[in-house]
Enzyme design. Structure first.
Site, short mmCIF file in Angstrom:
data_model
loop_
_atom_site.label_atom_id
_atom_site.label_comp_id
_atom_site.label_asym_id
_atom_site.label_seq_id
_atom_site.Cartn_x
_atom_site.Cartn_y
_atom_site.Cartn_z
N GLU A 77 38.39 46.91 37.44
CA GLU A 77 38.84 45.56 37.75
C GLU A 77 40.34 45.45 37.45
O GLU A 77 40.75 45.62 36.30
CB GLU A 77 38.06 44.54 36.91
CG GLU A 77 38.54 43.10 37.03
CD GLU A 77 38.48 42.58 38.45
OE1 GLU A 77 39.56 42.33 39.04
OE2 GLU A 77 37.36 42.44 38.99
N ASP A 116 36.27 39.89 47.32
CA ASP A 116 37.10 39.00 48.13
C ASP A 116 36.73 39.20 49.61
O ASP A 116 36.78 40.32 50.11
CB ASP A 116 38.57 39.33 47.91
CG ASP A 116 39.51 38.24 48.44
OD1 ASP A 116 39.22 37.69 49.52
OD2 ASP A 116 40.51 37.95 47.77
#
Length: 243
Positions: A96, A145
């Site tokens: 991440e 996303d």
């Protein structure tokens, strides 16, 4: 997410998104300085190899991890921490680049004293390229996303660029779990993963993609999506046997 790229290990593979959001609380800032260095996986250099089992070898530990799982883009870390808590025999790697998400995960790991997680606070792609063939037992890409604008579709993680990477590192029969509440992204992921020769979609009836399995906890993002009236879709694929 913003549309501004930040540097990744390979400048030809730009990573788009935010590095940092709101200012961090004191405890989370401290965990970035104290806990993260004990769990961090350095970004592999081109050509470098990373043995995932070796990441979970610690002095005094007699038993290696039975398997290693990977979550790409773990957000605030609730899913990753849940999996670590409920699967203590598994080593989990989380990638991440969003600093606030990394700090949130560290808080969860510290609260429950979870020692079976390692963190790459950066782009997952250099790590995927450094892992050996057939070395990962399960992979998660959850609520990524969606990049809804047509001109940004090639920024979606699940697609022609990264599915071969995932297929290479996943063991035969390993599961790839995907989820999204964005129907455009769901269709995109289905289109690309179903037609990939190394993956098979496990769904047989509608409940297979409408109902989250018992060993798949809800993420904070999923809860917000449901509260806003959006219905998440849960996709499970298996890596077909080689040869």
């Amino acid at each position: 997410m913003t549309d501004q790229p930040f540097d990744s290990a390979d400048s030809s593979n730009r990573l788009f998104g935010r590095r940092k959001g709101r200012p961090l609380r004191k405890r989370r800032t401290e965990l970035l300085d104290t806990l993260l260095p004990t769990l961090e996986i350095p970004v592999p250099k081109p050509g470098e190899r990373v043995d995932p089992q070796s990441l979970f070898t610690r002095p005094g530990q007699s038993e290696p991890a039975q398997d290693v799982w990977l979550e790409v883009g773990f957000g605030s870390g609730h899913h990753l921490a849940w999996q670590a808590r409920h699967n203590p025999e598994i080593g989990l790697i989380g990638a991440e680049p969003f600093v606030n998400g990394v700090a949130a995960l560290l808080g969860l790991l510290d609260d429950d004293k979870l020692g079976n997680v390692r963190v790459l606070p950066d782009d997952a792609r250099p790590l995927l390229d450094a892992l050996p063939d057939a070395s990962i037992g399960r992979a998660f890409v959850l609520f990524a996303d969606p990049w809804p604008k047509k001109r940004h579709a090639d920024r979606r993680f699940i697609g022609p660029e990264n599915l071969p990477r995932l297929a290479r590192v996943l063991k035969d029969g390993a599961e790839l779990r995907l989820a999204s509440d964005d129907m455009g992204l769901v269709r995109w992921m289905l289109e690309h993963t179903v037609k990939h020769p190394d993956f098979e979609w496990t769904a047989r009836v509608p409940s297979d993609w409408r109902v989250r399995p018992a060993d798949w906890p809800a993420t904070r993002y999923e809860e917000k999506a449901i509260a806003a009236g959006r219905k998440p879709v849960f996709l499970r694929f298996v890596r077909k046997p080689r040869g």
